[in-house]
Design a protein around this motif. Structure first.
Motif, PDB file in Angstrom:
ATOM      1  N   HIS A  78       0.826  -1.201   0.000  1.00 32.06           N
ATOM      2  CA  HIS A  78       0.000   0.000   0.000  1.00 32.06           C
ATOM      3  C   HIS A  78       0.862   1.254   0.000  1.00 32.06           C
ATOM      4  CE1 HIS A  78      -3.769  -2.155   0.583  1.00 32.06           C
ATOM      5  NE2 HIS A  78      -3.069  -2.962   1.351  1.00 32.06           N
ATOM      6  N   TYR A  79       1.977   1.200   0.708  1.00 36.33           N
ATOM      7  CA  TYR A  79       2.858   2.358   0.831  1.00 36.33           C
ATOM      8  C   TYR A  79       4.306   1.902   0.689  1.00 36.33           C
ATOM      9  CZ  TYR A  79      -1.310   4.109   3.126  1.00 36.33           C
ATOM     10  OH  TYR A  79      -2.595   4.450   3.414  1.00 36.33           O
ATOM     11  N   GLU A  80       5.094   2.763   0.122  1.00 38.98           N
ATOM     12  CA  GLU A  80       6.531   2.509   0.045  1.00 38.98           C
ATOM     13  C   GLU A  80       7.233   3.611   0.812  1.00 38.98           C
ATOM     14  OE1 GLU A  80      10.120   2.916  -3.139  1.00 38.98           O
ATOM     15  OE2 GLU A  80       8.195   2.185  -3.878  1.00 38.98           O
ATOM     16  N   ILE A  81       8.012   3.218   1.786  1.00 35.24           N
ATOM     17  CA  ILE A  81       8.761   4.181   2.585  1.00 35.24           C
ATOM     18  C   ILE A  81      10.204   3.718   2.637  1.00 35.24           C
ATOM     19  CG2 ILE A  81       9.055   5.201   4.866  1.00 35.24           C
ATOM     20  CD1 ILE A  81       5.983   4.789   5.198  1.00 35.24           C
ATOM     21  N   GLN A  82      11.105   4.558   2.173  1.00 31.63           N
ATOM     22  CA  GLN A  82      12.529   4.258   2.231  1.00 31.63           C
ATOM     23  C   GLN A  82      13.124   4.966   3.424  1.00 31.63           C
ATOM     24  OE1 GLN A  82      13.143   4.780  -2.391  1.00 31.63           O
ATOM     25  NE2 GLN A  82      15.011   4.168  -1.371  1.00 31.63           N
ATOM     26  N   ALA A  83      13.969   4.271   4.149  1.00 31.08           N
ATOM     27  CA  ALA A  83      14.613   4.864   5.312  1.00 31.08           C
ATOM     28  C   ALA A  83      16.097   4.527   5.288  1.00 31.08           C
ATOM     29  CB  ALA A  83      13.984   4.343   6.591  1.00 31.08           C
ATOM     30  N   THR A  84      16.909   5.543   5.372  1.00 31.91           N
ATOM     31  CA  THR A  84      18.354   5.334   5.451  1.00 31.91           C
ATOM     32  C   THR A  84      18.901   5.846   6.780  1.00 31.91           C
ATOM     33  OG1 THR A  84      18.738   7.450   4.358  1.00 31.91           O
ATOM     34  CG2 THR A  84      18.670   5.482   2.959  1.00 31.91           C
ATOM     35  N   ASP A  85      17.997   6.258   7.632  1.00 30.61           N
ATOM     36  CA  ASP A  85      18.369   6.875   8.901  1.00 30.61           C
ATOM     37  C   ASP A  85      17.253   6.545   9.901  1.00 30.61           C
ATOM     38  OD1 ASP A  85      17.862   9.114  10.793  1.00 30.61           O
ATOM     39  OD2 ASP A  85      19.578  10.046   9.830  1.00 30.61           O
ATOM     40  N   PRO A  86      17.580   6.214  11.141  1.00 32.78           N
ATOM     41  CA  PRO A  86      16.559   5.848  12.122  1.00 32.78           C
ATOM     42  C   PRO A  86      15.469   6.905  12.331  1.00 32.78           C
ATOM     43  CG  PRO A  86      18.698   5.229  12.938  1.00 32.78           C
ATOM     44  CD  PRO A  86      18.932   6.028  11.675  1.00 32.78           C
ATOM     45  N   THR A  87      15.761   8.175  12.111  1.00 30.53           N
ATOM     46  CA  THR A  87      14.739   9.214  12.303  1.00 30.53           C
ATOM     47  C   THR A  87      13.633   9.116  11.259  1.00 30.53           C
ATOM     48  OG1 THR A  87      15.928  10.845  10.954  1.00 30.53           O
ATOM     49  CG2 THR A  87      16.403  10.814  13.330  1.00 30.53           C
ATOM     50  N   GLU A  88      13.916   8.448  10.133  1.00 30.49           N
ATOM     51  CA  GLU A  88      12.911   8.290   9.086  1.00 30.49           C
ATOM     52  C   GLU A  88      11.950   7.143   9.378  1.00 30.49           C
ATOM     53  OE1 GLU A  88      15.031   9.713   5.058  1.00 30.49           O
ATOM     54  OE2 GLU A  88      15.965   7.957   6.012  1.00 30.49           O
ATOM     55  N   VAL A  89      12.147   6.453  10.499  1.00 30.06           N
ATOM     56  CA  VAL A  89      11.280   5.351  10.876  1.00 30.06           C
ATOM     57  C   VAL A  89      10.486   5.707  12.131  1.00 30.06           C
ATOM     58  CG1 VAL A  89      11.184   2.849  11.207  1.00 30.06           C
ATOM     59  CG2 VAL A  89      13.059   3.820   9.951  1.00 30.06           C
ATOM     60  N   ASP A  90      10.424   6.972  12.468  1.00 30.83           N
ATOM     61  CA  ASP A  90       9.606   7.453  13.575  1.00 30.83           C
ATOM     62  C   ASP A  90       8.137   7.237  13.210  1.00 30.83           C
ATOM     63  OD1 ASP A  90       9.354   9.222  16.107  1.00 30.83           O
ATOM     64  OD2 ASP A  90       8.065  10.207  14.608  1.00 30.83           O
ATOM     65  N   LEU A  91       7.319   6.811  14.177  1.00 29.24           N
ATOM     66  CA  LEU A  91       5.915   6.496  13.899  1.00 29.24           C
ATOM     67  C   LEU A  91       5.167   7.675  13.285  1.00 29.24           C
ATOM     68  CD1 LEU A  91       3.665   4.445  13.953  1.00 29.24           C
ATOM     69  CD2 LEU A  91       3.200   5.097  16.329  1.00 29.24           C
ATOM     70  N   GLU A  92       5.373   8.876  13.789  1.00 30.62           N
ATOM     71  CA  GLU A  92       4.677  10.049  13.247  1.00 30.62           C
ATOM     72  C   GLU A  92       5.121  10.355  11.814  1.00 30.62           C
ATOM     73  OE1 GLU A  92       1.986  11.422  14.594  1.00 30.62           O
ATOM     74  OE2 GLU A  92       2.274   9.863  16.121  1.00 30.62           O
ATOM     75  N   VAL A  93       6.394  10.186  11.533  1.00 32.98           N
ATOM     76  CA  VAL A  93       6.913  10.391  10.170  1.00 32.98           C
ATOM     77  C   VAL A  93       6.278   9.375   9.231  1.00 32.98           C
ATOM     78  CG1 VAL A  93       8.982  10.266   8.708  1.00 32.98           C
ATOM     79  CG2 VAL A  93       9.095  11.393  10.947  1.00 32.98           C
ATOM     80  N   LEU A  94       6.198   8.130   9.661  1.00 29.12           N
ATOM     81  CA  LEU A  94       5.585   7.083   8.822  1.00 29.12           C
ATOM     82  C   LEU A  94       4.098   7.359   8.577  1.00 29.12           C
ATOM     83  CD1 LEU A  94       7.260   3.881  10.309  1.00 29.12           C
ATOM     84  CD2 LEU A  94       7.868   5.118   8.230  1.00 29.12           C
ATOM     85  N   LYS A  95       3.406   7.802   9.601  1.00 35.67           N
ATOM     86  CA  LYS A  95       1.982   8.132   9.431  1.00 35.67           C
ATOM     87  C   LYS A  95       1.798   9.264   8.435  1.00 35.67           C
ATOM     88  CE  LYS A  95       0.213   6.738  13.967  1.00 35.67           C
ATOM     89  NZ  LYS A  95      -0.347   7.240  15.245  1.00 35.67           N
ATOM     90  N   ASP A  96       2.634  10.291   8.529  1.00 37.40           N
ATOM     91  CA  ASP A  96       2.550  11.413   7.590  1.00 37.40           C
ATOM     92  C   ASP A  96       2.819  10.955   6.154  1.00 37.40           C
ATOM     93  OD1 ASP A  96       1.943  13.217   9.590  1.00 37.40           O
ATOM     94  OD2 ASP A  96       3.993  13.995   9.763  1.00 37.40           O
ATOM     95  N   ARG A  97       3.815  10.123   5.963  1.00 35.36           N
ATOM     96  CA  ARG A  97       4.155   9.644   4.622  1.00 35.36           C
ATOM     97  C   ARG A  97       3.069   8.740   4.035  1.00 35.36           C
ATOM     98  NH1 ARG A  97      10.449   7.824   4.877  1.00 35.36           N
ATOM     99  NH2 ARG A  97      11.377   9.872   4.519  1.00 35.36           N
ATOM    100  N   ALA A  98       2.356   8.036   4.897  1.00 34.77           N
ATOM    101  CA  ALA A  98       1.329   7.099   4.429  1.00 34.77           C
ATOM    102  C   ALA A  98       0.051   7.814   3.987  1.00 34.77           C
ATOM    103  CB  ALA A  98       1.012   6.091   5.531  1.00 34.77           C
ATOM    104  N   HIS A  99      -0.068   9.072   4.304  1.00 40.03           N
ATOM    105  CA  HIS A  99      -1.289   9.797   3.910  1.00 40.03           C
ATOM    106  C   HIS A  99      -1.074  10.701   2.741  1.00 40.03           C
ATOM    107  CE1 HIS A  99      -3.574   8.204   7.150  1.00 40.03           C
ATOM    108  NE2 HIS A  99      -2.722   8.654   8.043  1.00 40.03           N
TER     109      HIS A  99
END
Length: 124
Positions: A103-124
């Protein structure tokens, strides 16, 4: 165990997904056997394999606790060699084709990019 995967002759073609990886994804998607599945590229086997699965009882914190070492070592951070970056980039497309249902593609190269709020924002 016999694995079926798309063996490729060079890094620009990407790598296929091992059977156990396909099964783990289907168990996650359909049966909810796993809370999460973390995949990695096994360059020696020339395939995408399961690095770790999370039990249904595990939390988002358990998931993120599994990532820092992997993000630094096996993902494609800015300091990775060019061949590894190419391998991950091209294998990602083959991976998505073989495992239908993203459903969503999220790339993370840094632990801050896997923060729950960041992921929620990217998924919308």
């Amino acid at each position: 165990m016999t694995s079926i995967f798309l063996e490729q002759s060079n890094a620009s073609s990407g790598m296929g997904v091992a059977d156990h990886g396909k099964n783990a994804f289907l168990q996650l998607k359909r049966k909810k056997v796993h809370r999460y599945v973390i995949f990695k590229i096994d360059e020696k086997k020339k395939e995408v394999v399961v690095e770790k699965t999370g039990t249904p009882a595990e939390s988002f914190d358990d998931f993120t606790a599994s990532l820092p070492k992997m993000i630094a070592d096996t993902r494609s951070p800015a300091t990775s060699r060019v061949r590894a970056k190419m391998l991950y980039a091209t294998s990602k497309d083959a991976f998505k084709r073989e495992l239908d249902g993203f459903h969503y593609e999220i790339q993370a190269t840094d632990p801050t990019e896997v923060d729950l709020e960041v992921l929620k924002d990217r998924a919308h």
